[in-house]
Design a protein around this motif. Structure first.
Motif, PDB file in Angstrom:
ATOM      1  N   LEU A   1      40.198  49.849  35.825  1.00 38.52           N
ATOM      2  CA  LEU A   1      40.707  48.488  35.780  1.00 38.52           C
ATOM      3  C   LEU A   1      39.901  47.638  36.755  1.00 38.52           C
ATOM      4  O   LEU A   1      39.696  48.031  37.905  1.00 38.52           O
ATOM      5  N   TYR A   2      39.400  46.486  36.299  1.00 39.96           N
ATOM      6  CA  TYR A   2      38.658  45.600  37.197  1.00 39.96           C
ATOM      7  C   TYR A   2      39.120  44.163  37.020  1.00 39.96           C
ATOM      8  O   TYR A   2      39.460  43.739  35.913  1.00 39.96           O
ATOM      9  N   GLN A   3      39.131  43.436  38.135  1.00 41.77           N
ATOM     10  CA  GLN A   3      39.761  42.126  38.158  1.00 41.77           C
ATOM     11  C   GLN A   3      39.111  41.255  39.221  1.00 41.77           C
ATOM     12  O   GLN A   3      38.833  41.714  40.335  1.00 41.77           O
ATOM     13  N   GLY A   4      38.861  39.989  38.880  1.00 41.09           N
ATOM     14  CA  GLY A   4      38.389  39.034  39.865  1.00 41.09           C
ATOM     15  C   GLY A   4      39.536  38.528  40.717  1.00 41.09           C
ATOM     16  O   GLY A   4      40.564  38.088  40.187  1.00 41.09           O
ATOM     17  N   VAL A   5      39.379  38.589  42.037  1.00 39.15           N
ATOM     18  CA  VAL A   5      40.440  38.153  42.934  1.00 39.15           C
ATOM     19  C   VAL A   5      40.706  36.654  42.768  1.00 39.15           C
ATOM     20  O   VAL A   5      41.845  36.203  42.882  1.00 39.15           O
ATOM     21  N   PHE A   6      39.665  35.881  42.469  1.00 35.04           N
ATOM     22  CA  PHE A   6      39.810  34.434  42.327  1.00 35.04           C
ATOM     23  C   PHE A   6      39.787  33.997  40.864  1.00 35.04           C
ATOM     24  O   PHE A   6      39.386  32.876  40.545  1.00 35.04           O
ATOM     25  N   ASP A   7      40.234  34.882  39.987  1.00 34.61           N
ATOM     26  CA  ASP A   7      40.317  34.578  38.557  1.00 34.61           C
ATOM     27  C   ASP A   7      41.271  33.406  38.346  1.00 34.61           C
ATOM     28  O   ASP A   7      42.435  33.464  38.727  1.00 34.61           O
TER      29      ASP A   7
END
Length: 465
Positions: free
Chosen positions: A359-365
Motif C-alpha cells: 500500500l502506498y500513499q502520498g501524505v499530502f494527497d
C-alpha cells in the motif's frame, strides 16, 4: 522519516520529476508501439452501441469466470499507433453488488511473440478510469480507432507506463472493466468480483496459455483502480479462494468514499459529482433520496456527469460547490438513512485480505486523505493481514502514480519470482519520496528493448522470457 528543507530542494525534486515522467512516457510508448507509420484504423463503436457487450441469453447459469465470448482486438497509443502486443476482449460471467449474476468485459494481453505453451504470471491491472459512463471503459478506449477526443484520449493512455513495465517481464496482463456495463464506480464488493472473475476468465482462455488456477497472480491499481483492487483483495478469500494470488499493490486507494467530500470547492471537486452520480445509478434508494434533494441544476449536473469521461468531468467541475446544488445542508444529506447506509457499505477494511499487500500513499494527497489509508492499513493489520505501507512525503495525488511506480513494480517482481519468500507481518515506512527507484524501472524497460530490437525505427516489443 526524513524531512525536506527549503524551496530549493523541493524545486529540484519537481524538475527531476518532470524529466522522469517525460522519459517514462516516451519509453513506454516506444516499448509498446508496433510501428510509426500505421495505417488509419476503422472507427470502433462504443460499448453502448456494440453488440459484443450485450449479455448472451442464459449466461446466469454459467459459473463465475466463464468466458461467454471473445474477440481479438488491436490496441493503440492515442488510438492511432498500434501496440506491439496480442490482445483480446473477453466477456465473462461475474456477480454484481447485490450478489446477482452479471457480466463484465476484460482486455487480456500477451507480449508480442510470446510462446503460449510457456507458463507465465498474470497481472490484473485496474485502470483509474473513474467514470460512470461505460463508454469510458478501458476495453473501449485502448482500442485502435476508439477515437476519444482531446484530453480524454490522452487520459486513456496514462497508465501505459505500468503496462509497459509488466509486458517487459513477459507477463500476461488482464485489464478488467471492473465498473461493469453500467459504470458502477465506488460501489461495494462488485469491483472486486469483476476483477477476480476477470482473472478467472483469463486463466481459462486457452490462447493465453496460462496454467489455470496454479498461475501466479498479482493485482495493481491506483486511486479508483486502487479501490477496485482493494475490493478484490477483500473479496478474494471468500469469493475466489482458489486463485494463486502472490501480491496486491494499491496506490492511494479510495477506501472511504464519503471522505472525498473534503474536496468540495477545490480543483478536485469533480470527484464528488462522479461518486454521487455513479452511486445514484447503482443504488435505487440512494438515487431517489439524492435527486429529491438536488436542485434542477444539480440534477442536470449529475446527468451530464454520468455521460462523460473523467477528464471532461474534472475540467468542467473544478471548484464546484455542491452545497449550492443541494436543498439541505450537506451534513443533513449525509445523515439520511438511504445515503448513510450506502456510504457506510463502501468503506474498505471490514474484510481481511490473505494475500500480501503493498500500500502506498502520498501524505499530502489533496484528493484521497492520508488518514483514510492509515486507517485501512491499521484495520487490515489488526485482522492479521500482511501489509507493507509506504507513506510518501513529497507526492500528492497526481505525481504519486509516477513517483511510486518503480518501487511498486519491483515489489511485484519480488512477489512473482519463483519460490518467493512469504511477506510476514506489517511495516510502515515514511519516506521523502518513492522516486529513488524510478531510474531502475526505466533501465529495466530499456534493457528489454535493446536486447530485442537494436535498430531505430523498427517495431519495438519486449523480450520473450
Amino acid at each position: 522519516m526524513s524531512v525536506i528543507t527549503g524551496d530549493r530542494t523541493r524545486h529540484k525534486g519537481l524538475r527531476v520529476l518532470a524529466a522522469a515522467v517525460g522519459m517514462a512516457v516516451a519509453t513506454a510508448t516506444t516499448l509498446l508501439a508496433g510501428g510509426m507509420n500505421a495505417a488509419p484504423a476503422a472507427a470502433v463503436v462504443p460499448p453502448s452501441q456494440d453488440s459484443f457487450y450485450q449479455p448472451p441469453a442464459g449466461f446466469e447459469a454459467q459459473e463465475p469466470g466463464t468466458v461467454l465470448r471473445s474477440r481479438e482486438v488491436r490496441l493503440a497509443v492515442l488510438t492511432v499507433l498500434p501496440l506491439n502486443v496480442r490482445s483480446w476482449q473477453l466477456m465473462y460471467r461475474t456477480t454484481d453488488l447485490f450478489d446477482q449474476p452479471s457480466v463484465a468485459v476484460s482486455t487480456v494481453i500477451l507480449p508480442a511473440g510470446a510462446d503460449p505453451n510457456r507458463s507465465r504470471p498474470l497481472v490484473s491491472l485496474q485502470f483509474y478510469y473513474d467514470s460512470a459512463s461505460p463508454d469510458c471503459a478501458p476495453s473501449f478506449v485502448l482500442q485502435q480507432g476508439a477515437g476519444l477526443p482531446g484530453v480524454e484520449g490522452i487520459h486513456s493512455q496514462s497508465e501505459l507506463i505500468a503496462l509497459a513495465a509488466l509486458i517487459s517481464q513477459g507477463w500476461a496482463v488482464s485489464i478488467p472493466d471492473y465498473e461493469g456495463l453500467q459504470g458502477h464506480l465506488a460501489v461495494a464488493k462488485e469491483p472486486g468480483y469483476m476483477t477476480l472473475d476477470g482473472i478467472r476468465a483469463a486463466e481459462r482462455f486457452q490462447p493465453l496459455g496460462l496454467a489455470g488456477a496454479e498461475t501466479p497472480v498479482a493485482m495493481w491499481g491506483y486511486s479508483g483502480g486502487g479501490m477496485g483492487s482493494g475490493w478484490a483483495a477483500e473479496m478474494q478469500p471468500s469469493y475466489a479462494p482458489e486463485l494463486n494470488v502472490k501480491g496486491i499493490a494499491l496506490g492511494a486507494p479510495t477506501s472511504d468514499v464519503v471522505s472525498l467530500l473534503h474536496v468540495n470547492g477545490s480543483m478536485f471537486a469533480s470527484l464528488i459529482g462522479i461518486g454521487i452520480a455513479s452511486l445514484s445509478k447503482a443504488y435505487p434508494k440512494f438515487h431517489d433520496a439524492t435527486y429529491a434533494h438536488l436542485t434542477p441544476e444539480g440534477q442536470a449536473l449529475m446527468d451530464r456527469t454520468n455521460a462523460q469521461c473523467l477528464p471532461r468531468n474534472a475540467l468542467t467541475q473544478m471548484f464546484v460547490d455542491y452545497q449550492r446544488l443541494l436543498t439541505l445542508p450537506i451534513a443533513d444529506f449525509l445523515a439520511l438513512p438511504e445515503i448513510k447506509e450506502v456510504f457506510d457499505a463502501t468503506v474498505l477494511g471490514s474484510n481481511i485480505p490473505t494475500a500480501p499487500i503493498f500500500l502506498y500513499q502520498g501524505v499530502f494527497d489533496e484528493a484521497v486523505p492520508v488518514w483514510t489509508n492509515d486507517r485501512l492499513s491499521q484495520r487490515w493489520c489488526a485482522g492479521g493481514a500482511s501489509v507493507q505501507y509506504t507513506r510518501d512525503h513529497l507526492s500528492e495525488h497526481l505525481t504519486l502514480p509516477s513517483l511510486g511506480m518503480a518501487q511498486t513494480f519491483n515489489w511485484l517482481k519480488s512477489r512473482l519470482a519463483p519460490n518467493a519468500p512469504d511477506q510476514i507481518g506489517c511495516r510502515t515506512d515514511d519516506v521523502v519520496s518513492m522516486l529513488a527507484d524510478f531510474n531502475a524501472l526505466l533501465s529495466q524497460i530499456e534493457i528489454n528493448l535493446n536486447a530485442t530490437f537494436g535498430a531505430l525505427g523498427f517495431p519495438i516489443g519486449p523480450r520473450e522470457r
